[in-house]
Design a protein around this motif. Structure first.
Motif, mmCIF file in Angstrom:
data_model
loop_
_atom_site.group_PDB
_atom_site.id
_atom_site.type_symbol
_atom_site.label_atom_id
_atom_site.label_comp_id
_atom_site.label_asym_id
_atom_site.label_seq_id
_atom_site.Cartn_x
_atom_site.Cartn_y
_atom_site.Cartn_z
ATOM 1 N N UNK A 107 1.004 -1.148 -0.044
ATOM 2 C CA UNK A 107 -0.056 0.017 -0.006
ATOM 3 C C UNK A 107 0.858 1.261 -0.059
ATOM 4 N N UNK A 108 0.704 2.117 -0.913
ATOM 5 C CA UNK A 108 1.510 3.514 -1.111
ATOM 6 C C UNK A 108 0.565 4.575 -0.378
ATOM 7 N N UNK A 109 1.200 5.164 0.361
ATOM 8 C CA UNK A 109 0.620 6.660 0.970
ATOM 9 C C UNK A 109 1.812 7.532 1.176
ATOM 10 N N UNK A 110 1.302 8.958 1.307
ATOM 11 C CA UNK A 110 2.098 9.962 1.276
ATOM 12 C C UNK A 110 1.315 10.971 2.160
ATOM 13 N N UNK A 111 1.655 12.179 2.027
ATOM 14 C CA UNK A 111 1.404 13.513 2.992
ATOM 15 C C UNK A 111 0.170 13.828 2.400
ATOM 16 N N UNK A 112 -0.426 13.296 1.232
ATOM 17 C CA UNK A 112 -1.671 13.597 0.611
ATOM 18 C C UNK A 112 -2.857 12.824 0.978
ATOM 19 N N UNK A 113 -2.180 11.359 1.581
ATOM 20 C CA UNK A 113 -3.428 10.440 2.009
ATOM 21 C C UNK A 113 -4.027 10.941 3.022
ATOM 22 N N UNK A 114 -5.364 11.015 3.071
ATOM 23 C CA UNK A 114 -5.896 11.316 4.152
ATOM 24 C C UNK A 114 -7.452 10.759 4.462
ATOM 25 N N UNK A 115 -8.159 10.874 5.458
ATOM 26 C CA UNK A 115 -9.430 10.455 5.732
ATOM 27 C C UNK A 115 -9.449 8.960 5.399
ATOM 28 N N UNK A 116 -10.237 8.902 4.264
ATOM 29 C CA UNK A 116 -10.803 7.409 4.048
ATOM 30 C C UNK A 116 -9.551 6.641 3.796
ATOM 31 N N UNK A 117 -8.654 7.327 3.067
ATOM 32 C CA UNK A 117 -7.354 6.459 2.328
ATOM 33 C C UNK A 117 -6.494 6.059 3.423
ATOM 34 N N UNK A 118 -6.556 6.837 4.845
ATOM 35 C CA UNK A 118 -5.708 6.436 5.699
ATOM 36 C C UNK A 118 -6.478 5.407 6.560
ATOM 37 N N UNK A 119 -7.807 5.292 6.566
ATOM 38 C CA UNK A 119 -8.416 4.311 7.223
ATOM 39 C C UNK A 119 -8.541 3.341 6.607
ATOM 40 N N UNK A 120 -8.428 3.226 5.380
ATOM 41 C CA UNK A 120 -8.215 1.810 4.584
ATOM 42 C C UNK A 120 -7.070 1.477 4.611
ATOM 43 N N UNK A 121 -5.807 2.162 4.436
ATOM 44 C CA UNK A 121 -4.502 1.523 4.928
ATOM 45 C C UNK A 121 -4.240 1.012 6.158
ATOM 46 N N UNK A 122 -4.986 1.469 7.101
ATOM 47 C CA UNK A 122 -5.067 1.208 8.489
ATOM 48 C C UNK A 122 -5.595 -0.444 8.514
ATOM 49 N N UNK A 123 -6.629 -0.521 7.912
ATOM 50 C CA UNK A 123 -7.285 -1.765 7.742
ATOM 51 C C UNK A 123 -6.644 -2.656 6.932
ATOM 52 N N UNK A 124 -5.849 -2.611 5.872
ATOM 53 C CA UNK A 124 -5.166 -3.367 4.851
ATOM 54 C C UNK A 124 -3.656 -3.657 5.999
#
Length: 98
Positions: free
Chosen positions: A28-45
């Protein structure tokens, strides 16, 4: 409200197993633009056994949003809840860069 801004912890959310699950590797790729649902989904993954999160620190902007109306037709928003891992750590993270 006796203590404005106070967080109280509730029970952890349990997601029931619904049959076959993906068992391969997941990146899973994330950066400083990852927020809200993207963060929650990454957390679940991240709960998966073969998941690797890479990138840079996320925005740390998860949770519901409450609107505050200001004079002059302006408005702002604030998150009203905190989102944490079961161990109490917050969900934004410093990811290794590859």
């Amino acid at each position: 409200m006796e203590n404005p801004g106070e967080f109280t912890f509730t029970k952890n959310i349990e997601i029931p197993n619904q049959g076959k699950t993906y068992t391969g590797k997941l990146i899973v790729l994330v950066n400083e633009l990852s927020q809200s649902q993207a963060e929650y989904t990454a957390m679940a993954f991240r709960a998966g056994e073969n998941t690797t999160i890479i990138g840079s620190t996320t925005a740390g902007a998860d949770g519901n949003v409450s609107t505050i109306l200001l004079p002059g037709g302006l408005r702002t928003m604030i998150s009203g809840i905190g989102v944490y891992y079961p161990n109490g750590n917050s969900k934004s993270w410093n990811c290794p860069r590859y």
